[in-house]
Design a protein around this motif. Structure first.
Motif, PDB file in Angstrom:
ATOM      1  N   VAL A  95     108.691  59.302 149.288  1.00  0.00           N
ATOM      2  CA  VAL A  95     109.944  58.781 149.840  1.00  0.00           C
ATOM      3  C   VAL A  95     110.970  58.479 148.755  1.00  0.00           C
ATOM      4  N   ASP A  96     110.645  58.806 147.506  1.00  0.00           N
ATOM      5  CA  ASP A  96     111.577  58.581 146.397  1.00  0.00           C
ATOM      6  C   ASP A  96     111.605  59.837 145.531  1.00  0.00           C
ATOM      7  N   LEU A  97     112.584  60.708 145.786  1.00  0.00           N
ATOM      8  CA  LEU A  97     112.735  61.931 145.001  1.00  0.00           C
ATOM      9  C   LEU A  97     113.841  61.794 143.960  1.00  0.00           C
ATOM     10  N   CYS A  98     114.374  60.578 143.803  1.00  0.00           N
ATOM     11  CA  CYS A  98     115.448  60.377 142.824  1.00  0.00           C
ATOM     12  C   CYS A  98     114.916  59.842 141.493  1.00  0.00           C
ATOM     13  N   THR A  99     113.796  59.128 141.521  1.00  0.00           N
ATOM     14  CA  THR A  99     113.197  58.621 140.287  1.00  0.00           C
ATOM     15  C   THR A  99     112.347  59.710 139.647  1.00  0.00           C
ATOM     16  N   ASP A 100     112.487  59.903 138.350  1.00  0.00           N
ATOM     17  CA  ASP A 100     111.665  60.907 137.675  1.00  0.00           C
ATOM     18  C   ASP A 100     110.192  60.533 137.845  1.00  0.00           C
TER      19      ASP A 100
ATOM     20  N   PRO B 185     119.278  68.346 141.344  1.00  0.00           N
ATOM     21  CA  PRO B 185     118.671  67.016 141.204  1.00  0.00           C
ATOM     22  C   PRO B 185     119.493  65.894 141.831  1.00  0.00           C
ATOM     23  N   SER B 186     120.815  66.063 141.897  1.00  0.00           N
ATOM     24  CA  SER B 186     121.654  65.006 142.474  1.00  0.00           C
ATOM     25  C   SER B 186     121.347  64.787 143.958  1.00  0.00           C
ATOM     26  N   ASN B 187     120.750  65.792 144.616  1.00  0.00           N
ATOM     27  CA  ASN B 187     120.386  65.623 146.027  1.00  0.00           C
ATOM     28  C   ASN B 187     119.320  64.551 146.219  1.00  0.00           C
ATOM     29  N   GLY B 188     118.596  64.236 145.159  1.00  0.00           N
ATOM     30  CA  GLY B 188     117.595  63.178 145.255  1.00  0.00           C
ATOM     31  C   GLY B 188     118.192  61.819 145.556  1.00  0.00           C
ATOM     32  N   GLN B 189     119.508  61.673 145.332  1.00  0.00           N
ATOM     33  CA  GLN B 189     120.196  60.414 145.610  1.00  0.00           C
ATOM     34  C   GLN B 189     120.608  60.284 147.077  1.00  0.00           C
ATOM     35  N   LYS B 190     120.318  61.301 147.882  1.00  0.00           N
ATOM     36  CA  LYS B 190     120.681  61.269 149.300  1.00  0.00           C
ATOM     37  C   LYS B 190     119.516  60.709 150.111  1.00  0.00           C
ATOM     38  N   VAL B 191     119.856  59.929 151.124  1.00  0.00           N
ATOM     39  CA  VAL B 191     118.819  59.197 151.849  1.00  0.00           C
ATOM     40  C   VAL B 191     117.863  60.121 152.598  1.00  0.00           C
ATOM     41  N   LEU B 192     118.313  61.311 153.022  1.00  0.00           N
ATOM     42  CA  LEU B 192     117.409  62.233 153.706  1.00  0.00           C
ATOM     43  C   LEU B 192     116.347  62.794 152.763  1.00  0.00           C
TER      44      LEU B 192
ATOM     45  N   SER C 239     115.450  60.924 149.850  1.00  0.00           N
ATOM     46  CA  SER C 239     114.782  59.721 149.348  1.00  0.00           C
ATOM     47  C   SER C 239     114.976  58.585 150.349  1.00  0.00           C
ATOM     48  N   PRO C 240     114.184  58.550 151.413  1.00  0.00           N
ATOM     49  CA  PRO C 240     114.364  57.505 152.438  1.00  0.00           C
ATOM     50  C   PRO C 240     114.222  56.092 151.901  1.00  0.00           C
ATOM     51  N   THR C 241     113.633  55.924 150.710  1.00  0.00           N
ATOM     52  CA  THR C 241     113.554  54.586 150.122  1.00  0.00           C
ATOM     53  C   THR C 241     114.942  54.026 149.825  1.00  0.00           C
TER      54      THR C 241
ATOM     55  N   ALA D 243     109.508  63.748 158.502  1.00  0.00           N
ATOM     56  CA  ALA D 243     109.444  62.895 159.689  1.00  0.00           C
ATOM     57  C   ALA D 243     110.375  61.699 159.539  1.00  0.00           C
ATOM     58  N   LEU D 244     110.412  61.114 158.342  1.00  0.00           N
ATOM     59  CA  LEU D 244     111.345  60.020 158.091  1.00  0.00           C
ATOM     60  C   LEU D 244     112.794  60.493 158.201  1.00  0.00           C
ATOM     61  N   GLY D 245     113.063  61.692 157.706  1.00  0.00           N
ATOM     62  CA  GLY D 245     114.406  62.252 157.824  1.00  0.00           C
ATOM     63  C   GLY D 245     114.815  62.424 159.269  1.00  0.00           C
ATOM     64  N   VAL D 246     113.868  62.863 160.107  1.00  0.00           N
ATOM     65  CA  VAL D 246     114.153  63.012 161.538  1.00  0.00           C
ATOM     66  C   VAL D 246     114.505  61.655 162.144  1.00  0.00           C
ATOM     67  N   SER D 247     113.782  60.613 161.761  1.00  0.00           N
ATOM     68  CA  SER D 247     114.073  59.270 162.285  1.00  0.00           C
ATOM     69  C   SER D 247     115.465  58.810 161.876  1.00  0.00           C
ATOM     70  N   LEU D 248     115.841  59.082 160.629  1.00  0.00           N
ATOM     71  CA  LEU D 248     117.169  58.696 160.155  1.00  0.00           C
ATOM     72  C   LEU D 248     118.267  59.465 160.887  1.00  0.00           C
ATOM     73  N   LEU D 249     118.047  60.768 161.089  1.00  0.00           N
ATOM     74  CA  LEU D 249     119.028  61.572 161.820  1.00  0.00           C
ATOM     75  C   LEU D 249     119.116  61.144 163.283  1.00  0.00           C
ATOM     76  N   ALA D 250     117.966  60.768 163.865  1.00  0.00           N
ATOM     77  CA  ALA D 250     117.966  60.327 165.261  1.00  0.00           C
ATOM     78  C   ALA D 250     118.800  59.061 165.424  1.00  0.00           C
ATOM     79  N   GLN D 251     118.742  58.158 164.447  1.00  0.00           N
ATOM     80  CA  GLN D 251     119.576  56.956 164.504  1.00  0.00           C
ATOM     81  C   GLN D 251     121.058  57.317 164.431  1.00  0.00           C
TER      82      GLN D 251
END
Length: 241
Positions: free
Chosen positions: A170-175, A203-210, A212-214, A145-153
């Motif tokens: 909302v944080d998939l980049c931190t172990d 794992p590098s995808n965790g650094q993308k805002v979609l 990890s919206p944090t 849902a957060l990803g949808v909001s980011l894409l909508a913007q």
């Protein structure tokens, strides 16, 4: 990956769902219609849930289920949406997005966006007001849902009036082992790590805002719709939420 998928999927199998007694008026008083719509990820199932006396041009609520990006849509999700439709008397749309065993990041996020856009493009047929759009996501669904909001913007094809985020990761980049209360929570680090890796694929995808919206910048956060955030007092996801 294949072995992890099988073990994780097996561990998420739930018992047959028997709705609570107080759900019966909602189950008996709402109609459920299953539709299949085209998205960028292929044909996708959605369920339209509504009371027969729903007013014209009502608000619309779009629901994204939980399950660590792995568990599929279930009858429990439909019953929950029937309760929402009964209590709020709005159109509720329940989405069966692709799980990580079918399509890793970011396909589920773009599919979720496509489903929201389909609903709004079909506003006349569905008899809804596009200006009264609510998105609801639980756990992994809250991340989507957060990803949808980011894409909508970014795309500026529609706006969301309200989003309800229910214990979202909302944080998939931190172990997971490095997060606060990592070993005092419902999902321990080893399991959380498996869930994240299956979804991210790399794992590098965790650094993308979609994912990890944090990581969203202040401008993106300022553009968020009005938000209700729900967290669990003993769930360490509350810190990132």
């Amino acid at each position: 990956r294949e072995l992890t998928e099988k073990l994780l999927a097996a561990s998420l199998v739930t018992k047959p769902f028997t709705p609570p007694e107080h759900y019966q008026p909602a189950i008996e008083g709402t109609a459920v219609t299953q539709r299949q719509i085209d998205t960028g990820a292929g044909a996708t199932d959605i369920w339209l849930v509504s009371r027969p006396d729903r007013p014209r041009d009502s608000a619309v609520l779009i629901n994204f289920h939980g399950g660590g990006f792995v568990a599929p849509h279930t009858q429990r999700d439909i019953c929950f949406c029937q309760r929402l439709a009964w209590d709020l008397n709005v159109l509720v749309v329940d989405v069966a997005y692709r799980t990580s065993t079918e399509a890793p990041f970011p396909r589920a996020c773009y599919l979720a966006y496509d489903c929201v856009k389909w609903v709004l493009d079909s506003a006349a047929e569905l008899d809804i007001d596009p200006g009264k759009l609510i998105t609801v996501g639980h756990s992994a669904g809250g991340n989507l849902a957060l990803g949808v909001s980011l894409l909508a913007q970014e795309k500026k094809e529609f706006s969301i009036a309200l989003q309800v985020l229910d214990y979202p990761p909302v944080d998939l980049c931190t172990d997971p082992a490095d997060k606060p209360d990592a070993f005092h929570t419902a999902v321990l680090p080893e399991r959380a790590r498996e869930i994240n890796l299956l979804y991210l694929d790399d794992p590098s995808n965790g650094q993308k805002v979609l994912a990890s919206p944090t990581l969203a910048n202040p401008e993106q956060l300022a553009g968020m719709p009005e938000t209700v955030m729900i967290t669990g007092g003993r769930d360490n996801l509350r810190h990132e939420a």
